[in-house]
Design an enzyme around this catalytic site. Sequence first.
Site, mmCIF file in Angstrom:
data_model
loop_
_atom_site.group_PDB
_atom_site.id
_atom_site.type_symbol
_atom_site.label_atom_id
_atom_site.label_comp_id
_atom_site.label_asym_id
_atom_site.label_seq_id
_atom_site.Cartn_x
_atom_site.Cartn_y
_atom_site.Cartn_z
ATOM 1 N N ARG A 36 0.867 -1.177 0.000
ATOM 2 C CA ARG A 36 0.000 0.000 0.000
ATOM 3 C C ARG A 36 0.908 1.232 0.000
ATOM 4 O O ARG A 36 2.042 1.177 0.499
ATOM 5 C CB ARG A 36 -0.881 0.016 1.242
ATOM 6 C CG ARG A 36 -1.809 -1.199 1.372
ATOM 7 C CD ARG A 36 -2.561 -1.170 2.684
ATOM 8 N NE ARG A 36 -3.483 -2.303 2.813
ATOM 9 C CZ ARG A 36 -3.192 -3.455 3.399
ATOM 10 N NH1 ARG A 36 -1.985 -3.641 3.932
ATOM 11 N NH2 ARG A 36 -4.083 -4.431 3.467
ATOM 12 N N TYR B 239 -9.470 -9.787 -7.604
ATOM 13 C CA TYR B 239 -8.449 -9.761 -8.657
ATOM 14 C C TYR B 239 -8.617 -10.902 -9.649
ATOM 15 O O TYR B 239 -8.120 -10.826 -10.772
ATOM 16 C CB TYR B 239 -7.051 -9.791 -8.039
ATOM 17 C CG TYR B 239 -6.738 -8.522 -7.290
ATOM 18 C CD1 TYR B 239 -6.492 -7.340 -7.966
ATOM 19 C CD2 TYR B 239 -6.733 -8.496 -5.897
ATOM 20 C CE1 TYR B 239 -6.240 -6.160 -7.277
ATOM 21 C CE2 TYR B 239 -6.478 -7.330 -5.206
ATOM 22 C CZ TYR B 239 -6.235 -6.168 -5.901
ATOM 23 O OH TYR B 239 -5.990 -4.999 -5.216
ATOM 24 N N ARG C 186 -0.302 -1.537 -6.957
ATOM 25 C CA ARG C 186 -0.663 -2.661 -6.084
ATOM 26 C C ARG C 186 -1.633 -3.592 -6.816
ATOM 27 O O ARG C 186 -1.495 -4.812 -6.770
ATOM 28 C CB ARG C 186 -1.287 -2.119 -4.798
ATOM 29 C CG ARG C 186 -1.777 -3.175 -3.818
ATOM 30 C CD ARG C 186 -2.184 -2.457 -2.525
ATOM 31 N NE ARG C 186 -3.002 -3.266 -1.627
ATOM 32 C CZ ARG C 186 -2.509 -4.135 -0.745
ATOM 33 N NH1 ARG C 186 -1.212 -4.345 -0.671
ATOM 34 N NH2 ARG C 186 -3.330 -4.793 0.064
ATOM 35 N N LYS D 204 -2.026 -2.890 8.044
ATOM 36 C CA LYS D 204 -3.177 -2.444 8.821
ATOM 37 C C LYS D 204 -3.244 -3.204 10.144
ATOM 38 O O LYS D 204 -2.979 -4.394 10.197
ATOM 39 C CB LYS D 204 -4.465 -2.673 8.029
ATOM 40 C CG LYS D 204 -4.619 -1.742 6.830
ATOM 41 C CD LYS D 204 -5.964 -1.939 6.166
ATOM 42 C CE LYS D 204 -6.156 -0.928 5.035
ATOM 43 N NZ LYS D 204 -7.455 -1.115 4.365
ATOM 44 N N HIS E 297 -3.977 -9.199 2.982
ATOM 45 C CA HIS E 297 -5.422 -9.250 3.174
ATOM 46 C C HIS E 297 -5.756 -10.268 4.260
ATOM 47 O O HIS E 297 -5.279 -11.396 4.222
ATOM 48 C CB HIS E 297 -6.137 -9.675 1.883
ATOM 49 C CG HIS E 297 -6.147 -8.623 0.827
ATOM 50 N ND1 HIS E 297 -6.388 -8.894 -0.506
ATOM 51 C CD2 HIS E 297 -5.966 -7.279 0.899
ATOM 52 C CE1 HIS E 297 -6.348 -7.775 -1.206
ATOM 53 N NE2 HIS E 297 -6.085 -6.782 -0.368
#
Length: 301
Positions: free
Chosen positions: A152, A282, A250, A176, A273
Amino acid sequence: MNQNKYQQDPNLDRFLDHLWSVQGLSDNTLSAYRTDLRHLDKFIQQQGSRLLYVEQSHIQLFIEHRFKAQPAKTSQARMLSSLRRFYQYLLSTKQISRDPTALIDSPKLGQKVPTSLTEVEVDALLSTPNEEDVIEARDKAMLELLYATGLRVTELISLTVDQISLRQGLVRVVGKGDKERLVPLGEVAVEQLESYYTKVRPQLLGDKISDVVFPSKRGQKMTRQTFWHRIKHYAMISGIHSELSPHTLRHAFATHLLNNGADLRVVQLLLGHSDLSTTQIYTHVAKARLQQLHQQHHPRG
């Protein structure tokens, strides 16, 4: 209740403090939660009640009231997610005995396929910066690293020197929720970084001291907005007319891996993820590309 006499429910700050301290959410995410929940708090007080005594009917009325003028499904879904998380927190801390959001259905959202670039477009973008210029040489190293790892943009600009091992060809990413993952760099990115560390970064820093891998002209951490403007600048020069986002490279990283046979769960780990369903978007991009190639090159396409 007169809106001018509004007094925020103390449970809101307790909940936000919990999200910050325990789950490590970003300031932007916390701000979104605060906005959503303050709207609910004000609405419930105007109904003569308090957050701890809310029923499902209150939540439904609030959502109808809030989105009468702006019925966007994405906005409704985000708002409902904020409310659900808040009431799950109250349930877990035994301040309520049942969750008033539990039986409320989320609006159905169509999957938005992320904009990606072809491999040819990526090659054009990465070859655009002039390596004789210090700033552009830094940008090239950033673009190469971004495409090689699928980071990211926030993860990229926050990288510190101790997170990258050129000897092992790995980058330790703090994503994250402060979750860490290891991502391989690849030979091209390693070579680019070796050159950057030797020739470019010392010129950027001068006599300043910083552990940021890619400092700004002032020797400080770069902002997301600055790097985003740099990407758009190089895209324009290289003749790319696709609609770009800060995460375009990304998306290209993930799509090109799947196009070339990578396992979906491996891509999930590399992207950081937590849920495989987030990565599955994707596969739609990859399938669309395969269909296009089939139509172009198969004699009966």
